[in-house]
Design a protein around this motif. Structure first.
Motif, PDB file in Angstrom:
ATOM      1  N   ARG A   2      47.636   7.444  69.206  1.00  0.00           N
ATOM      2  CA  ARG A   2      46.823   7.734  70.363  1.00  0.00           C
ATOM      3  C   ARG A   2      46.967   7.061  71.664  1.00  0.00           C
ATOM      4  O   ARG A   2      47.217   5.818  71.611  1.00  0.00           O
ATOM      5  CB  ARG A   2      45.303   7.847  69.812  1.00  0.00           C
ATOM      6  N   ASP A  29      42.717  10.121  74.599  1.00  0.00           N
ATOM      7  CA  ASP A  29      41.244   9.892  74.793  1.00  0.00           C
ATOM      8  C   ASP A  29      41.029   9.698  76.046  1.00  0.00           C
ATOM      9  O   ASP A  29      41.722   8.763  76.647  1.00  0.00           O
ATOM     10  CB  ASP A  29      40.921   8.750  73.749  1.00  0.00           C
ATOM     11  N   THR A  57      40.403  14.302  73.777  1.00  0.00           N
ATOM     12  CA  THR A  57      38.742  13.984  73.545  1.00  0.00           C
ATOM     13  C   THR A  57      38.225  13.201  74.530  1.00  0.00           C
ATOM     14  O   THR A  57      38.934  12.207  75.121  1.00  0.00           O
ATOM     15  CB  THR A  57      38.736  13.228  72.101  1.00  0.00           C
ATOM     16  N   HIS A  59      35.160  10.827  76.020  1.00  0.00           N
ATOM     17  CA  HIS A  59      34.127   9.812  75.583  1.00  0.00           C
ATOM     18  C   HIS A  59      33.275   9.676  76.678  1.00  0.00           C
ATOM     19  O   HIS A  59      33.665   9.526  77.774  1.00  0.00           O
ATOM     20  CB  HIS A  59      34.710   8.792  74.943  1.00  0.00           C
ATOM     21  N   ALA A  64      31.095   4.853  72.969  1.00  0.00           N
ATOM     22  CA  ALA A  64      31.210   6.060  72.270  1.00  0.00           C
ATOM     23  C   ALA A  64      32.615   6.066  72.028  1.00  0.00           C
ATOM     24  O   ALA A  64      32.992   6.669  70.739  1.00  0.00           O
ATOM     25  CB  ALA A  64      31.062   7.245  73.148  1.00  0.00           C
ATOM     26  N   PHE A  65      33.661   5.812  72.631  1.00  0.00           N
ATOM     27  CA  PHE A  65      35.160   5.678  72.247  1.00  0.00           C
ATOM     28  C   PHE A  65      35.433   4.986  71.311  1.00  0.00           C
ATOM     29  O   PHE A  65      35.816   5.198  69.822  1.00  0.00           O
ATOM     30  CB  PHE A  65      35.994   5.503  73.420  1.00  0.00           C
ATOM     31  N   ALA A  67      33.551   3.827  68.874  1.00  0.00           N
ATOM     32  CA  ALA A  67      32.783   4.273  67.673  1.00  0.00           C
ATOM     33  C   ALA A  67      33.998   5.263  66.835  1.00  0.00           C
ATOM     34  O   ALA A  67      33.608   5.552  65.651  1.00  0.00           O
ATOM     35  CB  ALA A  67      31.568   5.103  67.700  1.00  0.00           C
ATOM     36  N   THR A  68      34.971   5.680  67.389  1.00  0.00           N
ATOM     37  CA  THR A  68      35.913   6.896  66.689  1.00  0.00           C
ATOM     38  C   THR A  68      36.965   6.408  66.373  1.00  0.00           C
ATOM     39  O   THR A  68      37.731   7.154  65.668  1.00  0.00           O
ATOM     40  CB  THR A  68      36.118   7.853  68.148  1.00  0.00           C
ATOM     41  N   ILE A  69      37.344   4.806  66.449  1.00  0.00           N
ATOM     42  CA  ILE A  69      38.658   4.422  66.205  1.00  0.00           C
ATOM     43  C   ILE A  69      38.727   4.031  64.773  1.00  0.00           C
ATOM     44  O   ILE A  69      40.074   3.800  64.325  1.00  0.00           O
ATOM     45  CB  ILE A  69      39.177   3.369  67.241  1.00  0.00           C
TER      46      ILE A  69
END
Length: 150
Positions: A2, A29, A57, A59, A64-65, A67-69
């Motif tokens: 990504r 992202d 996506t 964020h 917030a970003f 928390a997605t990795i």
């Protein structure tokens, strides 16, 4: 793999990175706030019809970003990087992070990254364009991981 853009400021750069992601199969992202409206025509014009072929996506912020990795490594590309991107061993689930065009990332973001990488450039110049840097970084990472599209 990504590409993550931290608070990007220039719509044309984001469009170019979206096109890059579409062509090479990397999700993108976008960490807000951005310096332009998402529906800015310059994004679509630069990305052209490729925007429909990339996973994007958005964020609300860095937390917030982050928390997605999951277990992926977050690799910051910065002129202040201590390791050359060409001497670093990439993994196929790495996330390549690029800071805003005018200021990079704040120290709290840099400190939250697993590595700080640089793309070697001549000493007489300050930095490369964001989209150009993303293309060089992604190309090297995909080359190393044998993840380039056919």
């Amino acid at each position: 793999m990504r590409i993550a853009l931290f608070e990007p400021e220039i719509a044309g750069n984001v469009g170019a990175v979206l096109r890059l992601g579409a062509c090479l199969g990397a999700a993108v992202d976008l960490i807000e706030p951005m310096g332009f409206e998402w529906d800015d025509r310059r994004v679509r014009r630069t990305a052209m019809d490729y925007i429909d072929h990339v996973t994007v996506t958005r964020h609300a912020g860095f937390d917030a970003f982050r928390a997605t990795i999951g277990a992926s490594r977050l690799l910051l590309f910065t002129t202040k990087g201590s390791h050359s991107a060409y001497e670093f061993a990439f993994r196929d689930d790495d996330i390549l992070l690029f800071g805003k065009e005018s200021a990079g990332v704040p120290p709290v973001v840099a400190d939250g990254c697993d590595a700080r990488l640089r793309i070697p450039i001549r000493a007489q110049v300050r930095s490369m364009n964001l989209a150009t840097s993303a293309a060089l970084a992604l190309g090297e990472a995909l080359r190393q991981t044998a993840s380039l599209p056919d």
